[in-house]
Design a protein around this motif. Structure first.
Motif: not given
Ligand SMILES: [Zn+2]
Length: 344
Positions: A2-3, A21-23, A62
């Motif tokens: 993840t980023t 985060d990317s979510n 991440g």
């Protein structure tokens, strides 16, 4: 893997920073004590240090996608320069993006704060799943953001979407932008306070006069509470807020025919007081709205989207919209985000 991204909301009063985060999960959120009034160089120093600290703490989350910074004012996307900001004196023509990139050696995307808020609502808020939407952010001023085909609409240089400066009174109150009678002069927290003082000056608002005398530091919330208690002059102020918003929304609906228009920012919590006159004005002034209005009552502000219907509603992310949207910026910047990405 993840980023995550670090986002900064550089408001007119303080500085807020988050890691997202990317979510879309907010990993950490801090409000620094940095007073923007202490001057540009000090703010840049403290902002850089706070970003570095949060990046170090989140290393386990991440890879760092980059840093997104939302700023009030008009910016030039290609150069990452803040061109003019009435709320940040001394920052005009300052290369914010390059300065932060130089210090932190990470990708930085600079964006107008109201554009970032619109992107936040499009990503995780009321407009999630929609590709076209518009948002008005009612705070100290009135910001605007347009998302078209999934991207912030930047125009030629990055300055598009200044919806707070659409005229609602041809010879109205002077605005910091140099014009008169802008929406911002009738629908911002600053405008509500001014209109309260104007009402008191007529001698026709005795309850408002007493309330203001008792609390000289009063905010728009006090006027809202009085309006909801039935005080006629306070109600008239919010009717004016609603009428001004309705005029601009009617224009926007006629121009864009988008499925959703959101009202966010601190003043939006007074929805109950301004929504009736706002919706009445939109209905009266926009034939596109009348042809596409939802059948159910939209005054609650929580209507869900339905195919072919125009929804005017409250934003959902509150004061976090700008932070969330700014975090999204570096995540999508590589996907040819118009003027947001660097020239290849
Ligand atoms: Zn203006």
């Amino acid at each position: 893997m993840t980023t995550f991204a670090v986002s900064v909301d550089l408001g007119g009063t303080n500085l807020r920073i988050a890691a997202v985060d990317s979510n879309g999960k907010t990993l950490e959120k801090i409000t620094t004590s940095t007073a923007v009034t202490r001057g540009r160089d000090r703010v840049i120093d403290e902002m850089s240090a706070a970003i570095q600290q949060i990046v170090a703490q989140q290393r386990g989350a991440g890879e760092l996608a980059g840093i997104g910074i939302g700023v009030p004012g008009i910016i030039e996307m290609q150069t990452g320069m803040l061109r003019e900001s009435p709320n940040l004196p001394g920052w005009d023509n300052y290369p914010v993006r390059d300065e932060i990139e130089r210090r932190l050696r990470a990708t930085v995307v600079l964006e107008n704060d109201a554009n970032a808020a619109a992107l936040g609502e499009k990503w995780l808020g009321a407009a999630a799943g929609l590709d076209d939407m518009c948002m008005l952010t009612l705070g100290t001023g009135v910001g605007g953001g347009i998302v078209m085909q999934g991207r912030i609409w930047h125009g030629m240089t990055g300055m598009a979407g200044e919806l707070g400066h659409i005229n609602v009174e041809p010879n109205g109150h002077p605005c910091k932008c140099g014009s008169r009678g802008c929406l911002e002069q009738y629908a911002s927290a600053t405008a509500i306070k001014r209109m309260a003082h104007e009402a008191v000056a007529t001698g026709m608002a005795p309850h408002l006069a007493r309330a203001i005398a008792a609390d000289p530091e009063f905010g728009s919330k006090l006027i809202y509470e009085m309006a909801m208690q039935g005080d006629a002059p306070a109600r008239a102020i919010f009717e004016r807020v609603g009428t001004a918003l309705g005029l601009v929304l009617a224009d926007l609906v006629n121009i864009f025919n988008f499925p959703m228009y959101l009202i966010g920012g601190g003043v939006s919590s007074a929805w109950d007081a301004f929504a009736p006159s706002m919706m009445e004005t939109v209905r009266r002034n926009s034939f596109v709205y009348r042809a596409t209005a939802p059948t159910e009552n939209t005054l609650s502000g929580h209507t869900t989207t339905s195919s072919g219907r125009t929804i005017i509603a409250l934003a959902q992310l509150g004061s976090d919209a700008g932070l969330v949207g700014a975090a999204r910026l570096p995540m999508i910047a590589t996907r040819a985000n118009g003027a947001g990405s660097r020239p290849a």
